[in-house]
Design an enzyme around this catalytic site. Structure first.
Site, PDB file in Angstrom:
ATOM      1  N   HIS A  48       0.835  -1.206   0.000  1.00  0.00           N
ATOM      2  CA  HIS A  48       0.000   0.000   0.000  1.00  0.00           C
ATOM      3  C   HIS A  48       0.871   1.257   0.000  1.00  0.00           C
ATOM      4  CE1 HIS A  48      -2.959   2.852   1.933  1.00  0.00           C
ATOM      5  NE2 HIS A  48      -3.656   2.379   0.919  1.00  0.00           N
ATOM      6  N   ASP A  89      -6.357   1.811  -2.091  1.00  0.00           N
ATOM      7  CA  ASP A  89      -7.081   1.504  -0.858  1.00  0.00           C
ATOM      8  C   ASP A  89      -7.858   0.195  -0.978  1.00  0.00           C
ATOM      9  OD1 ASP A  89      -6.017   3.811   0.176  1.00  0.00           O
ATOM     10  OD2 ASP A  89      -7.899   4.944   0.155  1.00  0.00           O
TER      11      ASP A  89
END
Length: 121
Positions: A48, A89
């Site tokens: 991420h 996300d």
């Protein structure tokens, strides 16, 4: 934004994201701490962080984006200028769900073996 990100994670995992993942391993939490990711869950955070680093549009974590859920799947808004941010996300939310079995409480608030040097993306 952080609220949308948190909602994605909550829906995917059933876990309250900031208390469950907020200070986990070397990469989960604000900014990451570097070093080798601790198992699958921490690797999700590492990926991420790398995803955020490659954003070309909407590079801010507080920008809002459109998304919905179709059946059990997160769908980012096709024409949204922040679609890349949404996809980052979405990936971590799905990764957390897929790696629930790798979560280990011993890595909560774990800083001992986290080095300053980041693993390259």
């Amino acid at each position: 934004d952080l609220w949308q990100w948190g909602q994605m994670i909550l829906k995917e995992t059933g876990k309250i994201p900031f208390s469950y993942y907020g200070a986990y391993g070397c990469y989960c939490g604000w900014g990451g701490r570097g070093g080798k990711p601790k198992a699958g869950t921490d690797r999700c955070c590492y990926v991420h962080d790398c995803c955020y680093g490659k954003l070309t549009s909407c590079p801010k974590t507080d920008d809002r984006y459109s998304y919905s859920r179709l059946d059990l799947t997160i769908v980012c808004g096709e024409d949204d200028p922040c679609k890349e941010l949404c996809e980052c996300d979405k990936k971590i939310a799905v990764c957390f769900r897929e790696n629930l079995g790798t979560y280990n409480k011993k890595y909560r608030y774990h800083l001992k073996s986290c080095k300053k040097a980041d693993k390259p993306c």
